[in-house]
Scaffold this motif. Structure first.
Motif, PDB file in Angstrom:
ATOM      1  N   SER A 144      -9.197   3.470   5.143  1.00  9.54           N
ATOM      2  CA  SER A 144      -7.971   3.363   5.918  1.00  9.54           C
ATOM      3  C   SER A 144      -7.295   4.717   6.074  1.00  9.54           C
ATOM      4  N   VAL A 145      -6.104   4.827   5.529  1.00  7.56           N
ATOM      5  CA  VAL A 145      -5.314   6.029   5.743  1.00  7.56           C
ATOM      6  C   VAL A 145      -5.527   7.016   4.603  1.00  7.56           C
ATOM      7  N   PHE A 189      -4.223  -2.327  -2.348  1.00  8.44           N
ATOM      8  CA  PHE A 189      -3.431  -3.370  -1.683  1.00  8.44           C
ATOM      9  C   PHE A 189      -3.681  -3.479  -0.187  1.00  8.44           C
ATOM     10  N   CYS A 190      -4.611  -2.727   0.343  1.00  8.33           N
ATOM     11  CA  CYS A 190      -4.874  -2.830   1.786  1.00  8.33           C
ATOM     12  C   CYS A 190      -5.817  -4.000   2.039  1.00  8.33           C
ATOM     13  N   CYS A 231      -1.381  -4.941  10.296  1.00  4.71           N
ATOM     14  CA  CYS A 231      -1.480  -5.762   9.089  1.00  4.71           C
ATOM     15  C   CYS A 231      -0.122  -6.401   8.788  1.00  4.71           C
ATOM     16  N   CYS A 233       0.830  -1.206   0.000  1.00  6.97           N
ATOM     17  CA  CYS A 233       0.000   0.000   0.000  1.00  6.97           C
ATOM     18  C   CYS A 233       0.871   1.266   0.000  1.00  6.97           C
ATOM     19  N   THR A 269      -8.407  -4.289  10.888  1.00  7.43           N
ATOM     20  CA  THR A 269      -7.232  -5.122  11.140  1.00  7.43           C
ATOM     21  C   THR A 269      -7.388  -5.978  12.399  1.00  7.43           C
ATOM     22  N   LEU A 276      -7.034   2.281   0.346  1.00  9.57           N
ATOM     23  CA  LEU A 276      -5.717   2.260  -0.291  1.00  9.57           C
ATOM     24  C   LEU A 276      -5.559   0.963  -1.049  1.00  9.57           C
ATOM     25  N   THR A 335       1.714  -6.006   6.257  1.00 12.21           N
ATOM     26  CA  THR A 335       2.651  -5.053   5.663  1.00 12.21           C
ATOM     27  C   THR A 335       3.450  -4.338   6.755  1.00 12.21           C
ATOM     28  N   LEU A 336       2.759  -3.836   7.744  1.00 13.88           N
ATOM     29  CA  LEU A 336       3.467  -3.121   8.812  1.00 13.88           C
ATOM     30  C   LEU A 336       4.340  -4.065   9.627  1.00 13.88           C
ATOM     31  N   PRO A 367      -6.837  -5.775   4.817  1.00  7.30           N
ATOM     32  CA  PRO A 367      -7.896  -5.776   5.836  1.00  7.30           C
ATOM     33  C   PRO A 367      -9.163  -5.076   5.355  1.00  7.30           C
TER      34      PRO A 367
HETATM   35  S1  SF4 Z   1      -3.425   0.966   4.715  1.00  8.61           S
HETATM   36 FE1  SF4 Z   1      -3.943  -1.178   5.063  1.00  8.61          FE
HETATM   37  S2  SF4 Z   1      -2.219  -2.331   4.229  1.00  8.61           S
HETATM   38 FE2  SF4 Z   1      -1.552  -0.209   4.465  1.00  8.61          FE
HETATM   39  S3  SF4 Z   1      -0.610  -0.108   6.460  1.00  8.61           S
HETATM   40 FE3  SF4 Z   1      -2.756   0.431   6.764  1.00  8.61          FE
HETATM   41  S4  SF4 Z   1      -3.813  -1.491   7.257  1.00  8.61           S
HETATM   42 FE4  SF4 Z   1      -1.816  -1.999   6.380  1.00  8.61          FE
END
Ligand code: SF4
Ligand code: SF4
Lengths: 343, 403
Positions: free
Chosen positions: A199-200, A296-297, A71, A45, A267, A294, A73-74, A299
Motif C-alpha cells: 500500500s502506502v 491494519f490495512c 477503504c 493504519c 481496494t 501497513l 478508514t478513509l 484491503p
Molecule cells: S493503507 Fe490501507 S487502510 Fe490505510 S488508507 Fe490505504 S487502503 Fe486504507
C-alpha cells in the motif's frame, strides 16, 4: 497557488490542476502520533493516523481536501477531517466495482467533482485547461515510467505526488536525459530482483534499504508505480482539441477511461481477477516478492494469503513486512538482509 | 444463538429475566440452519444486502455474519479464527471474516459448517470489508461474487446514487436468472417484499417496547433475538415471531415485570454487541439498576422500504443506500440523538470495536456531538483476546457514577 490535498491515487488530479489548484498528496511522516489519538483509534493504519496528525498539527495548509472512496478508514476519515479543520472537504465516490457497467457512474461523479472544484475556485473549468492538464499529467506519468525502467527514483516520485507537476516534469526529463548518457547503468543491475508490493510507503529510505541489501527493485506500491501506471492510449486526447463543441465531455470521458484503466489496487473489485493477475504478471521476472503492508490495512491483508500462495506456486520466495510508523529502518534492514541470504 | 451460561457459572442466581421468545428463536434458527443442508440453491449474502431477491428465487441465503455472531456467543471466536490466522490472515482483520474463513478451513463450525455457495452477494453498504472477504471465499469455492456497489452518503443521497444502485439491481436479477436458468417472477418478488416490510415493521414494534418506563426488555434481548429479521427477512417467520415476542413484552408490562428491577438509568448501546460477554454485561447493568433500553445496531434493521412508490426496485435501492452504516457522521449523530429522545436515554455506551472500522472510526467525534453523556469501551465483537474485563468494568462504573 492554492493547494488541494488528496489521499488516494484514484483521485483525478487533472481536474484539480485544471481548476487552478495544485494537487498535493497527503502522506504520513515517519513520526509518532499524539494529537490524532483522540480522533482516530489505534487500530487504524498509520497512513490515516499520520495524515490526520499532520493536519491537526497545522502542517497542512490546503484550501480543501478530496477524499476518494477506497477503504472504510478513509471513508470515515473524511468526516473526522472536516470536523477538525477549516478546510473544505469533498467526498468523491469512485466506484468500488470496476466493471464495464460502472463507468457511467464514474463519469457522473467526475462531473460532480468538477462543479465542486469550480465552486471552490469561483470559475468554470474550460476545455482547454482540462485538456492541457490531462496532457501535463500524461507526460509526467510517461516520463516517470521511462525513468523507472532505467532506474527507480523514489525521491523524485514523492515530489511528483506533492509538488508542482510542471517543475517535477522538467526535473524528471533532465534526470532521464542524464541517465541516458551513462553507459554503465545496465551493468549495475544486481543479480537478484525483487518485486515490492503493497500500500502506502512514503519513505524513499525504505526503498533504498531494499536495494542496498542487494536487490534490483521493481514495485507495485500505491506510492510507487501505481501512481503513474495507467493502461490508456493518449492518442485519443490529442484529437479532442479539434472538436471544440463537445470537448469538455470528451475530456471527462477520457478521464473516466483513464482511471478505470489505472493499475489495479486491492481496494477495488475487478472482473477476472485483474488485480491478482497484474501482480503475478509483474512477479514473473523477479526472484522474490516483498509484501510491504501497513498494519491494519484490510484491503491488502485480505489479499495477502491467497496472493502469496499463488506466488509461491510460481516458485517465488516471499517476505511480509508489516509497517507501523514510525518505522525503525534498522530492524527492517536486518529482516531484509536475512531474507536476501535465504535466496 | 447460545447465550453464555456454562463458563460463567451460577445461572440459577442470575437476575436476567429470560424471554420465552428467545427459546423459540433458537428453535427457529436451528430450523433455518438445518434447512441449509437440503437447500438446492445457495447464495451467501452480507447482512445489509437486499435478500428479497434471493427469497423470490427460492435461493437459500447464508449469513456468515450471523454465523460469526453465533460463534462469538458460544465463545469460540479465537478458536475458529486461529485456523484463518494459520493460513496467513491477519489477526487485525474483521473477526467475523476470520471466524468464517476458519470454519471453512477447519471444515466445521458450531452448526456443522455452512453450505457451499453457488454465488456470493456482497453489498458494501455496511463496509468494504465484505468485498474483500467474499472475494477470498469466492476463490476458495470457485464461486462468482456479485458486488452490489453502494455509494457512501456522507452528506446527501444523490439521485445518481440511486440510479447506479437501481441499475445494478437489474443486473443482479439478470445474474440470478442466468445462474439458475429461471425467470425472475415479479409477482413472487412483490410478495416477498410485502413480507419483508411486515417483518421489519413488527421487529420495529418490538424494539419500540423499550420506550416504556421501566422497560420490559433490554438491548441484549434485542440482540439475542435479531437473527430472524436478518436471516429470514422476506419470509413469513419474522412477522409471526416478533408479534408473539411483542405480546410477551406487553403482558410483562401488564404484570409489572420489567427487565431491570428498580430501573434507575436508561442507556443506549452503540455498535455490535460483545457477543462473548453478553451475560456478564447484562448482569453488570442489572446490578447497577441500569437498563440498556435500545441500541444503534438492531435499530439499523428497521428502515422501511416504501413499496407504494411506483417503482419498488428503485425504492429498494434507496432504502439500502440509506442504512445506518452507510451514512456520514452528522447523519449518524442525528439518528442516535433521535434514539436518545425516543427512548429517553440518560447515557450512551459506545463500543469501540476493533473489528469493525466503519462502525467505530468517528466515534470520538460522535461522542462530542451527542445530547447526553457517553463512555467508550474497547473490545471486539467475537475475539475475546481484545477484551479486558477489569478495564471495561472500571470504565463503566466510573461512568455510571457521573450520570
Ligand atoms: S493503507 Fe490501507 S487502510 Fe490505510 S488508507 Fe490505504 S487502503 Fe486504507
Ligand atoms: S467490518 Fe463491520 S460491518 Fe463489515 S463484516 Fe465486519 S463487523 Fe460487519
Amino acid at each position: 497557488m492554492e493547494k488541494v490535498g488528496y489521499l488516494c491515487t484514484f483521485t483525478p488530479k487533472e481536474l484539480i490542476w485544471a481548476a487552478g489548484f495544485q494537487p498535493v498528496r497527503i502522506l504520513a511522516l515517519n513520526q509518532p502520533v499524539s494529537l490524532a489519538n483522540s480522533h482516530l483509534q489505534s487500530y487504524s493504519c498509520s497512513q490515516a493516523r499520520g495524515s490526520l496528525e499532520r493536519m491537526l498539527k497545522g502542517e497542512l495548509n490546503f484550501y480543501g481536501v478530496i477524499f476518494t472512496r477506497s477503504c472504510d478508514t478513509l471513508m470515515r476519515l473524511a468526516d473526522i477531517w472536516e470536523k477538525n479543520s477549516s478546510m473544505r472537504v469533498y467526498n468523491f465516490e469512485f466506484p468500488t466495482k470496476l466493471h464495464e457497467s460502472s463507468i457511467g457512474f464514474l463519469r457522473r461523479e467526475l462531473y460532480d467533482l468538477k462543479s465542486t472544484l469550480e465552486g471552490w475556485s469561483g470559475k468554470e473549468i474550460e476545455a482547454e485547461e482540462l485538456i492541457s492538464s490531462i496532457k501535463l499529467y500524461g507526460e509526467l506519468e510517461k516520463t516517470l515510467n521511462m525513468l523507472f525502467e532505467v532506474q527507480p527514483d523514489y525521491e523524485l516520485l514523492l515530489k511528483a505526488q506533492t509538488q508542482n507537476p510542471i517543475e517535477v516534469l522538467e526535473e524528471s526529463k533532465a534526470k532521464l536525459e542524464e541517465l541516458g548518457r551513462k553507459e554503465e547503468l545496465k551493468s549495475r543491475l544486481k543479480s537478484r530482483k525483487a518485486l515490492v508490493t503493497g500500500s502506502v510507503c512514503p519513505f524513499p529510505g525504505i526503498m533504498r534499504l531494499i536495494s542496498d541489501s542487494g536487490f534490483t527493485v521493481i514495485d507495485d506500491l500505491c506510492t510507487g508505480s501505481r501512481f503513474f501506471t495507467f493502461d490508456v492510449e493518449y492518442a485519443g486526447i490529442n484529437s479532442i482539441e479539434n472538436s471544440v463543441e463537445n470537448s469538455v465531455e470528451e475530456a471527462i470521458d477520457f478521464l473516466a477511461k483513464k482511471y478505470f484503466q489505472k493499475a489495479p489496487c486491492p481496494t477495488k473489485n475487478y472482473e477476472n481477477e485483474r488485480r491478482f493477475n497484474y501482480v503475478l504478471n509483474k512477479a514473473k521476472e523477479v526472484d522474490a516478492v516483498i509484501f510491504l503492508l501497513l498494519k491494519f490495512c484490510e484491503p491488502h491483508f485480505f489479499d495477502y494469503p491467497q496472493l502469496r500462495e499463488k506466488l509461491e506456486a510460481m516458485g517465488k520466495r516471499t517476505l511480509l513486512l508489516e509497517l507501523e510508523f514510525p518505522v525503525s529502518e534498522e530492524q527492517l534492514r536486518t529482516r531484509i538482509e536475512a531474507f536476501y541470504e535465504t535466496l | 444463538m447460545e447465550s453464555e451460561t456454562k463458563s460463567e457459572g451460577k445461572p440459577s442466581k442470575s437476575k436476567i429475566k429470560k424471554l420465552k421468545a428467545t427459546k423459540r428463536m433458537q428453535d427457529i434458527m436451528l430450523g433455518y440452519y438445518l434447512q441449509g443442508r437440503q437447500a438446492e440453491r445457495v447464495g451467501w449474502v452480507t447482512s445489509g444486502a437486499p435478500v428479497e431477491f434471493l427469497y423470490a428465487m427460492d435461493i437459500y441465503p447464508v449469513y456468515p455474519e450471523n454465523h460469526g455472531a453465533l460463534i462469538g456467543a458460544s465463545k469460540q471466536g479465537p478458536y475458529f479464527s486461529s485456523f484463518a490466522e494459520e493460513k496467513g490472515f491477519s489477526q487485525d482483520l474483521c473477526s467475523y471474516a476470520r471466524c468464517d474463513l476458519g470454519c471453512i478451513f477447519s471444515e466445521t463450525s458450531p452448526v456443522g459448517g455452512l453450505p457451499r455457495p453457488d454465488f456470493l452477494l456482497a453489498c458494501n453498504n455496511i463496509c468494504n470489508t465484505v468485498v474483500k472477504w467474499y472475494e477470498v471465499v469466492g476463490r476458495i469455492y470457485k464461486a462468482p461474487v456479485f458486488l452490489l456497489d453502494i455509494p457512501f452518503v456522507r452528506k446527501e443521497l444523490k439521485e445518481s446514487y440511486i440510479d447506479y444502485v437501481e441499475n445494478q439491481l437489474y443486473d443482479f436479477i439478470g445474474f440470478l436468472e442466468k445462474t439458475y436458468d429461471t425467470e425472475f417472477d415479479e409477482g413472487k418478488f412483490k410478495n416477498v417484499l410485502r413480507l419483508s416490510i411486515e417483518g421489519v415493521q413488527s421487529y420495529g414494534d418490538v424494539l419500540s417496547m423499550g420506550k416504556h418506563k421501566p422497560s420490559p426488555l433490554t438491548c441484549f434481548d434485542a440482540f439475542l433475538n435479531m437473527a430472524p429479521i436478518v436471516c429470514l427477512r422476506g419470509t413469513e417467520v419474522p412477522s409471526i415471531f416478533y408479534a408473539e415476542m411483542r405480546q410477551e413484552l406487553e403482558s410483562r408490562i401488564k404484570q409489572g415485570i420489567f427487565a431491570v428491577d428498580d430501573e434507575k438509568y436508561r442507556l443506549l448501546w452503540d455498535n455490535i454487541p460483545v457477543w462473548y460477554r453478553m451475560r456478564w454485561l447484562s448482569e453488570f447493568f442489572i446490578e447497577k439498576k441500569a437498563c440498556m433500553v435500545a441500541d444503534t445496531y438492531t435499530n439499523a434493521w428497521t428502515a422501511l422500504i416504501d413499496i407504494n412508490k411506483k417503482n419498488p426496485i428503485r425504492s429498494l435501492a434507496e432504502t439500502y443506500i440509506g442504512i445506518y452504516l452507510n451514512i456520514g457522521l452528522d447523519l449518524m449523530v442525528d439518528a442516535i440523538n433521535e434514539l436518545i429522545d425516543k427512548f429517553d436515554v440518560d447515557g450512551v455506551i459506545i463500543h469501540s470495536n476493533r473489528s469493525c472500522k466503519p462502525y467505530s472510526f468517528g466515534q470520538y467525534e460522535i461522542q462530542r456531538m451527542l445530547e447526553v453523556p457517553s463512555v467508550i469501551i474497547e473490545a471486539d465483537m467475537t475475539d475475546s483476546r481484545a477484551f479486558s474485563e477489569s478495564q471495561v468494568e472500571t470504565r463503566l462504573e466510573a461512568f455510571l457514577e457521573t450520570i
